[in-house]
Design a protein around this motif. Sequence first.
Motif, PDB file in Angstrom:
ATOM      1  N   THR A   6      75.462  76.539  56.961  1.00 48.79           N
ATOM      2  CA  THR A   6      74.466  75.920  56.087  1.00 48.79           C
ATOM      3  C   THR A   6      74.666  76.372  54.648  1.00 48.79           C
ATOM      4  O   THR A   6      74.587  75.564  53.711  1.00 48.79           O
ATOM      5  CB  THR A   6      73.052  76.291  56.565  1.00 48.79           C
ATOM      6  OG1 THR A   6      72.883  75.843  57.911  1.00 48.79           O
ATOM      7  CG2 THR A   6      71.984  75.646  55.701  1.00 48.79           C
ATOM      8  N   ILE A  35      73.079  70.079  56.753  1.00 43.52           N
ATOM      9  CA  ILE A  35      71.756  70.662  56.518  1.00 43.52           C
ATOM     10  C   ILE A  35      71.732  71.396  55.179  1.00 43.52           C
ATOM     11  O   ILE A  35      70.784  71.269  54.396  1.00 43.52           O
ATOM     12  CB  ILE A  35      71.378  71.615  57.668  1.00 43.52           C
ATOM     13  CG1 ILE A  35      71.071  70.814  58.936  1.00 43.52           C
ATOM     14  CG2 ILE A  35      70.169  72.467  57.292  1.00 43.52           C
ATOM     15  CD1 ILE A  35      70.816  71.669  60.153  1.00 43.52           C
ATOM     16  N   ARG A  68      69.451  70.501  51.876  1.00 40.34           N
ATOM     17  CA  ARG A  68      68.570  71.515  51.291  1.00 40.34           C
ATOM     18  C   ARG A  68      68.787  71.627  49.790  1.00 40.34           C
ATOM     19  O   ARG A  68      67.827  71.744  49.021  1.00 40.34           O
ATOM     20  CB  ARG A  68      68.795  72.871  51.971  1.00 40.34           C
ATOM     21  CG  ARG A  68      68.184  72.964  53.351  1.00 40.34           C
ATOM     22  CD  ARG A  68      68.414  74.332  53.976  1.00 40.34           C
ATOM     23  NE  ARG A  68      67.824  74.388  55.307  1.00 40.34           N
ATOM     24  CZ  ARG A  68      67.985  75.400  56.156  1.00 40.34           C
ATOM     25  NH1 ARG A  68      68.750  76.437  55.805  1.00 40.34           N
ATOM     26  NH2 ARG A  68      67.412  75.380  57.346  1.00 40.34           N
ATOM     27  N   TYR A  75      65.814  68.229  62.912  1.00 34.50           N
ATOM     28  CA  TYR A  75      65.950  68.155  61.461  1.00 34.50           C
ATOM     29  C   TYR A  75      65.483  66.809  60.944  1.00 34.50           C
ATOM     30  O   TYR A  75      65.661  65.773  61.594  1.00 34.50           O
ATOM     31  CB  TYR A  75      67.405  68.395  61.024  1.00 34.50           C
ATOM     32  CG  TYR A  75      67.486  68.799  59.569  1.00 34.50           C
ATOM     33  CD1 TYR A  75      67.113  70.080  59.178  1.00 34.50           C
ATOM     34  CD2 TYR A  75      67.864  67.886  58.597  1.00 34.50           C
ATOM     35  CE1 TYR A  75      67.138  70.449  57.847  1.00 34.50           C
ATOM     36  CE2 TYR A  75      67.894  68.250  57.263  1.00 34.50           C
ATOM     37  CZ  TYR A  75      67.530  69.533  56.900  1.00 34.50           C
ATOM     38  OH  TYR A  75      67.541  69.887  55.584  1.00 34.50           O
TER      39      TYR A  75
END
Length: 256
Positions: free
Chosen positions: A147, A177, A181, A207
């Motif tokens: 991530t 992801i 973000r 998610y």
Amino acid sequence: MLHDCWEKVFKIMICCGYDMDTDKAVAVLDKMLERAVDGLIFMGIQLREDILEKLAQFTCPVVLANQGLPPEIKGYEFRTVTVDSYHTAMDVTRFLIEEGHERIAYIGGSREDYTNGTLRLKGFQDVMEEKRLEIPDSYVIQGEFSTESGYQGMKKIYENSRFLPTAVICGSDIIAIGVIRFLKYVKLKVPDDISVFGFDDSVENIYDPPLSTVKMYRQGEILYQALFDEEGERNSRTYFPYKLLRRNSTRKLNGT
């Protein structure tokens, strides 16, 4: 008698983790050699020479899972079962182009990861070249399958690109992801501002937005068949069947 009920008895190790540390992997393989296992499925990212030499010592069937041998590595013969990273990346790129995207970026895994890093990037690049679409240097980032790597990769694209991409292809859902973000951090919406396409279908129900991604099928079944197929060629290569899944993280541009 018990032996009358079984045609064969297999020595099985369900799981031996090595945290993707190749030195630990060598130690684990040494233990398996001592126990004379009847079959081995090795799931690795970097196939170093010492790993390959150790795997070649096994007299039982050995299957390389999720990682194939680069063409420059000679002298080893293993059954290989992987996703067809090159053609799946081509399919994802073509899908986004058909959706109206021309400025497409790629954030993937390490260049040292031949199957999941190098081949996915090449599939993306070859389709972009075929369609005569430019790939600015700032649009290609390779790092880890994490991530944080996705977050930092999208940050670099955001800071170093004259024009932002309208879509980002990620080498894994975990990378995606991180990308999302960062986009949320800078107040960009997915998919309204930038579409994001993942790989692996590993976060379907956990998610938001649900990721458009590549899903592989029958992985356990195919690995089992490769391991216990006594008539199969030692140097065979098998690919998991796959499908592109459109979900909420991608959109068409201009209604095309």
